[in-house]
Write an enzyme that holds these catalytic residues in place. Structure first.
Site, PDB file in Angstrom:
ATOM      1  N   ARG A  54      -9.224  39.662  -9.237  1.00 16.65           N
ATOM      2  CA  ARG A  54      -9.982  38.620  -9.102  1.00 16.65           C
ATOM      3  C   ARG A  54      -9.118  37.297  -8.691  1.00 16.65           C
ATOM      4  O   ARG A  54      -9.815  36.893  -7.689  1.00 16.65           O
ATOM      5  CB  ARG A  54     -10.614  38.123 -10.473  1.00 16.65           C
ATOM      6  N   ARG A 107      -2.430  24.953   7.830  1.00 18.16           N
ATOM      7  CA  ARG A 107      -1.489  25.960   8.475  1.00 18.16           C
ATOM      8  C   ARG A 107      -0.346  25.118   8.631  1.00 18.16           C
ATOM      9  O   ARG A 107       0.088  25.387   8.702  1.00 18.16           O
ATOM     10  CB  ARG A 107      -2.342  26.080  10.340  1.00 18.16           C
ATOM     11  N   LYS A 152     -12.095  31.107  -8.012  1.00 20.25           N
ATOM     12  CA  LYS A 152     -11.514  29.988  -8.801  1.00 20.25           C
ATOM     13  C   LYS A 152     -10.303  29.046  -8.385  1.00 20.25           C
ATOM     14  O   LYS A 152      -9.329  29.978  -8.402  1.00 20.25           O
ATOM     15  CB  LYS A 152     -11.314  31.321 -10.058  1.00 20.25           C
ATOM     16  N   GLU A 185     -23.580  27.203 -16.696  1.00 19.23           N
ATOM     17  CA  GLU A 185     -22.358  27.107 -17.143  1.00 19.23           C
ATOM     18  C   GLU A 185     -22.437  26.446 -18.366  1.00 19.23           C
ATOM     19  O   GLU A 185     -22.223  25.162 -17.657  1.00 19.23           O
ATOM     20  CB  GLU A 185     -21.446  28.639 -15.890  1.00 19.23           C
TER      21      GLU A 185
HETATM   22  N1  PMP Z   1     -16.660  29.464 -15.973  1.00 14.92           N
HETATM   23  C1  PMP Z   1     -15.703  28.360 -15.200  1.00 14.92           C
HETATM   24  C2  PMP Z   1     -15.952  27.632 -14.714  1.00 14.92           C
HETATM   25  C3  PMP Z   1     -14.513  28.868 -15.953  1.00 14.92           C
HETATM   26  O1  PMP Z   1     -13.454  28.296 -15.679  1.00 14.92           O
HETATM   27  C4  PMP Z   1     -13.993  30.325 -16.387  1.00 14.92           C
HETATM   28  C5  PMP Z   1     -12.741  30.535 -17.117  1.00 14.92           C
HETATM   29  N2  PMP Z   1     -12.301  29.586 -18.075  1.00 14.92           N
HETATM   30  C6  PMP Z   1     -15.227  31.438 -17.513  1.00 14.92           C
HETATM   31  C7  PMP Z   1     -16.541  30.930 -16.592  1.00 14.92           C
HETATM   32  C8  PMP Z   1     -14.975  32.119 -18.073  1.00 14.92           C
HETATM   33  O2  PMP Z   1     -14.461  33.191 -16.536  1.00 14.92           O
HETATM   34  P1  PMP Z   1     -13.139  34.134 -17.540  1.00 14.92           P
HETATM   35  O3  PMP Z   1     -14.213  34.926 -19.425  1.00 14.92           O
HETATM   36  O4  PMP Z   1     -12.515  35.187 -16.750  1.00 14.92           O
HETATM   37  O5  PMP Z   1     -11.915  33.431 -18.392  1.00 14.92           O
END
Ligand code: PMP
Length: 307
Positions: A54, A107, A152, A185
């Site tokens: 990832r 850059r 991320k 989320e």
């Molecule tokens: N959503 C967001 C925005 C995150 O930053 C994270 C990680 N802390 C997650 C979901 C959960 O991801 P993971 O289970 O891979 O830690």
């Protein structure tokens, strides 16, 4: 007091309170970089290769050429963990765009930096037992047309503003909706809803593809029906159980949303069962941390104080 652990930066190991990067690093100036959050339990790193995959994917999506190949980075992460002396803890690997000038053109940053922080983490504490309270944030999750949620990145302001709103309203967490009003989320966790023996979670069109989320969907196999589909707030408020998932927060029950009680107002049986299965898995699988934490890594293997 200095945090526990150790930090690797571009070939050198540092005690946490001496680990520093340039103020000209575009990671600091613009949030231009990517990261991962990884946990290790009982001297084993959980889903290390999935996290690496990832992270390199995030880097590709922002056109950042990592200065280390995945195999070498894997070794660096394991060596850093070994050197920390910790059996259980949290890893925060970063690729920053690196030092550049005071304009945002990537850059101008000639060399990206590699950082691995190995320390400890504790999220939600006793709330794991009683359940979290959440608000629905007035901030919507940044839409994918503006920023691919699979990146991320080091820029978490959308999430931080939502978390601050939760703090201001005396809640533990914030739930973010997408622009269409569907549940996306939590501030740094994916979200699940339980109705009967069916476990629902939104698709990842507007959310990070959480590795804990993936793991939970696997753990449901053979025990609970799973449905990955969009749902709105009324569906969530009418749930029997709600829980959120993330590497740091693991599996955490949510028992109240905007003052509405979820189910019985206590962590429910499906959440408790899945959490137990998850904790069993993380404590019994993963990549072993090498016993010898002093081996050569990259260009330097010693703490500055040891050199
Ligand atoms: N959503 C967001 C925005 C995150 O930053 C994270 C990680 N802390 C997650 C979901 C959960 O991801 P993971 O289970 O891979 O830690």
């Amino acid at each position: 007091m200095a945090p526990a652990g150790i930090v690797y930066i571009d070939g050198v190991f540092y005690p946490p309170d001496q680990a520093k990067i340039s103020v000209f690093d575009h990671g600091l100036l613009y949030g231009d970089g990517v990261f991962e959050g990884i946990r290790f339990y009982n001297r084993r790193v959980f889903k290390l290769d999935r996290h690496l995959e990832r992270m390199y994917h995030s880097a590709r999506l922002i056109g950042l050429e990592p200065p280390v190949a995945p195999d070498e980075f894997r070794r660096i992460i394991l060596q850093t963990t070994a050197r920390s002396g910790l059996s259980d803890g949290y890893l925060r690997p970063l690729f920053t765009r690196g030092p550049g000038d005071l304009g945002l053109d990537p850059r101008k940053a000639k060399r990206s930096s590699v950082v691995v922080i190995c320390s400890t983490i504790s999220l939600y504490g006793a709330k794991h037992e009683t359940g979290l309270t959440a608000i629905v944030s007035t901030y919507r999750r940044t839409p994918p047309v503006s920023l691919n949620p699979n990146i991320k990145s080091l820029n978490y302001l959308n999430n931080i503003l939502a978390k601050s709103e939760a703090n201001a309203r005396g809640a533990d967490e914030a739930i973010l909706l997408d622009l269409e009003g569907n549940v996306a989320e939590a501030s740094a966790d994916n979200i699940f809803v339980v109705k009967g023996r069916v476990v629902y979670t939104p698709p990842t069109t507007h959310t990070l593809v959480g590795i804990t989320r993936e793991t939970l969907l696997e753990l449901c196999q053979g025990h609970y029906e799973t449905r990955v589909e969009p749902f709105g707030l009324p569906f969530l408020l009418g749930a029997d159980e709600v829980f959120i998932t993330g590497t740091g927060g693991e599996v955490a029950p949510v028992v109240e949303v905007d003052g509405h009680r979820i189910g019985t107002g206590r962590p429910g049986p499906v959440t408790r069962d899945l959490k137990e299965r998850y904790l069993h898995l993380v404590r019994s699988t993963g990549t072993p941390i090498p016993a010898n934490g002093t081996g050569e890594v990259g260009r330097a293997g010693a703490l500055p104080s040891e050199a």
